[in-house]
Design an enzyme around this catalytic site. Structure first.
Site, PDB file in Angstrom:
ATOM      1  N   GLU A  11     -21.308  50.363 -45.108  1.00  0.00           N
ATOM      2  CA  GLU A  11     -19.933  50.709 -45.476  1.00  0.00           C
ATOM      3  C   GLU A  11     -19.812  51.289 -46.889  1.00  0.00           C
ATOM      4  OE1 GLU A  11     -17.372  47.389 -44.622  1.00  0.00           O
ATOM      5  OE2 GLU A  11     -17.534  47.685 -42.465  1.00  0.00           O
ATOM      6  N   GLU A  27     -20.691  46.223 -36.193  1.00  0.00           N
ATOM      7  CA  GLU A  27     -19.705  45.189 -36.508  1.00  0.00           C
ATOM      8  C   GLU A  27     -18.440  45.447 -35.698  1.00  0.00           C
ATOM      9  OE1 GLU A  27     -18.847  44.255 -40.623  1.00  0.00           O
ATOM     10  OE2 GLU A  27     -20.896  44.729 -41.234  1.00  0.00           O
TER      11      GLU A  27
END
Length: 480
Positions: A167, A376
């Site tokens: 991320e 995720e």
């Protein structure tokens, strides 16, 4: 939700779950590990606990792997702690840290669970920060390259799926929250210098993986939040496109195409931003050919026009788990975010939007034509042990069922999806909400206020997911 057919998942599809070293391992000062910046950052999130114990996976990894086997996992995505491998500036390797990851990897492979390994998940070693002052110093590129090469050399004979930086887009968008902005005096501009350095680190990792890991594959891990326009008003559509660019697309374009988009170049020029691109940088980035995208997706957003002259409002995350505390941002001339009346939300005001998963996969497939894995996706909630000794989480079961069903539809749409690894396997330390916000298939008996026995209790969702895995996506647990 009820559906009229069961989508087919491909043979060999990898089913599992995810974690991150700093959130699950604990033992932050054991086994030769030194502290990372995120350790210190976690200590600022009071009243929540820090990550010094977390789920104690460092001491209990065999027990955790046995539970993965019971559930039927065929993959497990986890991260390596940089400071557990290289604990100081002398670059001397830590044999205890290397042994821990060797043991974990070997335990997984012995049970036919494919390891998917993240190289960097928010945890810069404190010694790197102390030596260079944080991400603004380009010396970090060589330090990161060295660390990655150590990982590939030590584990690449068994680990074939690698993830570079978790991320990166979220680290730039939420730099203060994650501690990335430390030592910056003008975050608005300097974040783009840090972003460029991170891009060079990503490129180094990709190049080294292909050089050192036989049959190795590597990709980035963007945090993806699909953004819909609030209405069919044309200005709302442009606002949604602006939000897409400024929160995720400019990163994904660079990963896939090896160059910065015209949109971000224009943005830099308009705001007098110099990302400090030096000779040879773009040539290096162009060499980094990724093999797939790993995608983290939990929710969606809605954007609308933000007219010039309106009041600037920074985004404010819900940090308490009390509904209604999320602050919608307004960036004049760019976009504003707004609530979505068509979806429900979690206690942290995250949209519960399974169709966002299909939207993301379709969007990424249309733009980049690369294989994808989900690394995720999950449901965070306040939870406790029931009087019967079990942990009942029907909302998580519903969330996962609906999300995974949309992945199946995306595969039928033609998307090349190779794995689903939900967040998370066990309860672990939430980035901003300690142990209060639980995501796991397995309950860990501890709280923010008191370290209990850390007993593992599979939740109802564990058993539901196990049936789904063992049927390769055909046993949904209730009438479809």
């Amino acid at each position: 939700m009820y559906y009229n057919h069961k989508p087919k998942f491909p043979d060999g599809f990898m089913w599992g779950a995810s974690s991150a070293a700093w959130q699950v391992e604990g033992a932050t000062l054991e086994g030769g590990r030194t502290q990372s910046v995120i350790d210190l950052n976690s200590q600022t999130k009071k009243p929540y606990t820090d990550n010094s114990i977390a789920a104690d996976h460092y001491h209990r990894y065999k027990e955790d792997v046995n539970l993965m086997v019971e559930c039927g996992f065929t993959s497990y995505r986890f991260s390596i702690s940089w400071s557990r491998i290289i604990p100081n500036a002398e670059r001397k390797l830590n044999p205890e840290g290397i042994a821990f990851y060797n043991n974990l990897i070997n335990e997984l492979i012995a049970h036919n669970i494919t390891p998917i390994v993240t190289l960097y998940h928010y945890d810069m070693p404190c010694w790197v920060e102390e030596k260079y002052g944080g991400w603004l110093d380009r010396h970090i590129i060589d330090e990161f390259d060295y660390y990655c090469r150590v990982c590939f050399e030590q584990f690449g004979d068994r680990v074939k799926y690698w993830l570079s930086i978790n991320e990166q887009n979220m680290q730039i968008c939420y730099g203060d929250w994650l501690g990335v902005s430390k030592n910056c005096t003008d975050w608005f501009r300097q974040k783009w210098m840090i972003n460029h350095i991170m891009n060079l680190c990503h490129a180094k990792a990709v190049i080294a993986c292909h050089e050192l890991v036989e049959d190795g594959k590597i990709g980035p891990v963007p945090g993806y939040v699909p953004i819909y326009p609030e209405s069919c008003k044309p200005e709302d559509q442009i606002a949604a496109m602006n939000a897409e660019e400024l929160t995720q697309k400019i990163w994904n374009d660079l990963y896939a195409y090896g160059e910065y988009s015209e949109f971000v170049k224009k943005y830099w020029k308009e705001h007098e931003i110099d990302p400090d691109i030096r000779p040879g940088d773009m040539e290096l980035i162009a060499q980094a050919k990724i093999d797939f995208f790993a995608l983290n997706c939990y929710r969606s957003n809605v954007a609308k026009e933000a007219k010039m002259g309106t009041q600037y409002q920074e985004l404010g995350l819900n940090k308490s788990g009390r509904k209604g505390e999320f602050v919608y941002p307004n960036y004049p001339g760019e976009y504003a975010l707004a609530p979505n009346p068509y979806v429900q939300t979690t206690d942290w005001d995250w949209e519960i939007d399974p169709v966002a998963m299909r939207y993301m996969l379709r969007y990424m497939n249309d733009h980049y034509h690369l294989p994808m894995m989900i690394t995720e996706n999950g449901y965070g909630a306040h939870e406790s042990i029931a009087e019967d000794g079990h942990v009942h989480d029907p909302k998580r079961v519903d969330f996962l069922r609906d999300q995974i069903y949309q992945i199946g539809l995306a595969i039928e749409d033609g998307c090349d999806v190779i794995a689903y690894n939900l967040w998370s396997f066990t309860d672990l330390l939430s980035t901003g909400n300690g142990m209060a916000k639980r995501y796991g298939l397995v309950y860990v008996n501890t709280t923010d206020e008191e370290v209990l026995d850390l007993r593992r209790i599979p939740k109802d969702s564990f058993y539901w997911y196990s049936r789904l895995i063992k049927s390769n996506g055909q046993d949904w647990g209730k009438e479809m």
